[in-house]
Write an enzyme that holds these catalytic residues in place. Sequence first.
Site, PDB file in Angstrom:
ATOM      1  N   ASP A  38       0.849  -1.187   0.000  1.00  0.00           N
ATOM      2  CA  ASP A  38       0.000   0.000   0.000  1.00  0.00           C
ATOM      3  C   ASP A  38       0.888   1.242   0.000  1.00  0.00           C
ATOM      4  OD1 ASP A  38      -2.319   1.779   0.719  1.00  0.00           O
ATOM      5  OD2 ASP A  38      -3.294  -0.162   0.984  1.00  0.00           O
TER       6      ASP A  38
ATOM      7  N   SER B 114     -11.541  -1.265  -0.117  1.00  0.00           N
ATOM      8  CA  SER B 114     -10.246  -1.220   0.567  1.00  0.00           C
ATOM      9  C   SER B 114     -10.388  -1.508   2.049  1.00  0.00           C
ATOM     10  CB  SER B 114      -9.597   0.156   0.402  1.00  0.00           C
ATOM     11  OG  SER B 114      -8.957   0.280  -0.819  1.00  0.00           O
TER      12      SER B 114
END
Length: 459
Positions: free
Chosen positions: A127, A313
């Site tokens: 990420d 997410s």
Amino acid sequence: MRKMAIIFFMITMLCPSFRVLADSGGYIVKFKNEYIPESINNSLIDSGLGDNVYLTDNIDALKGYDTLIEYIETNDTVNLIDGATDGIQCFSIDETIGDAWQLDMVNAQYAWDLATYGNDINVGVIDSGCNRHIDIINNLVGGHNYILNTDDYSDNVGHGTHVSGIIAAEKNDFGITGIAPKANIYALKCFDANYQTTVSMLAKAIYSAIDDYHCRIINMSLGLKANRQTLYDAVKYAVDNNVIIVAAVGNDGDDTQYYPAAYEEVIGVGSVGANKEKSYFSQFNESVFVVAPGECYYSLKGTDEYIKAQGTSQATPLVAGSAAVLLSADYSLSNTELKELLMCYSGDLGEEGFDTEYGYGLLNTEALLKSVIGQYYISPINNGEVIIYNNTADDLFATGIWSEETVKGGFCGKINEIFVPPQQKISLEYSGEKFKFFLWDSFNTMRPLTTMRKGEMQK
């Protein structure tokens, strides 16, 4: 040679929207073998993706060498969108955030009651990095910045910190609690302050999660619209090494497929709200394997604040964290077995059986854990506590002993006779830094539980 298309890439964060960047002009080239003509050497850059894989900005230099090349594809520029925070309230650690209905919906408390907190399971979060937030600092054990090739994986975007908190924020007296509050987080930073990365950098992080950090689980709250061989090869390498990959299915609210969630080997995660209905932004297609709550989720921001976000997410790390919980109960669980358990024990929603909105259904940590612990379960040691759960119809008797882990050729310490009634659990406690509790796990083999667990965790 076919014309390469520009890839659209979407990261799910606070808003289910994304924008498109033009192709970077770079390419990934994989040669069939190690032989590379001297005439094109200067046009190639080592990709860091293994033998025979290179980067180039000069595709014209490769003309005439088709017979040597396995594939060429664009090394696309990828954009991470930090969603608008207008009207989204932030909280400090001194303020009350409220009940985490998302954890209640997936029955996380059942796992915690049995001291299965994702204990020492390595989770790679690919990420934008992770900040050293006070609510996760003890579980943030390492990582890497692949943009600068340094160990500074601090998050100047916020997405990775939010995702990591959903997995492993500590179970304490403030803030929030992650679903696996004793998992190890490795922050694998691929996105810079301009919200950009590349396919090659993403693949490099996947390989590194396995080879450098020995992660059993990789969380990828990201996706791109086109299938790229470079990405698939990295995913396949992970799966072949028994790594569990969990990825977001996307936030367009349509049937477009995103990769890596669309790969058969990956657990694609969609989002539902508090009413267990599909979130308006969640994709609906064959890539949806399971769903989890992803709306209005409070998690970490900065180093001591919290922020509410929503998207696939946010649903994805709930599934990744649940996988860590299951591995802390049975580390031998394979990635294939985990997918089978999700198929069998997720709560069916929508049409009966599999459907493209909910996949195999809503994540249910309690049902998954019950399927794993079987007849009885003996937890890892957590702050001086061991939980023994008797899931049989019979009385359970065992013998335990307090002993030093370093003792060889026998045990010393206090011997305990243990009794657990049918369908009950008990808690055993000990004190002292030098002593651990050993329980003969099958009541016949006399094999110490903690020694067995420690050996398995080193695999």
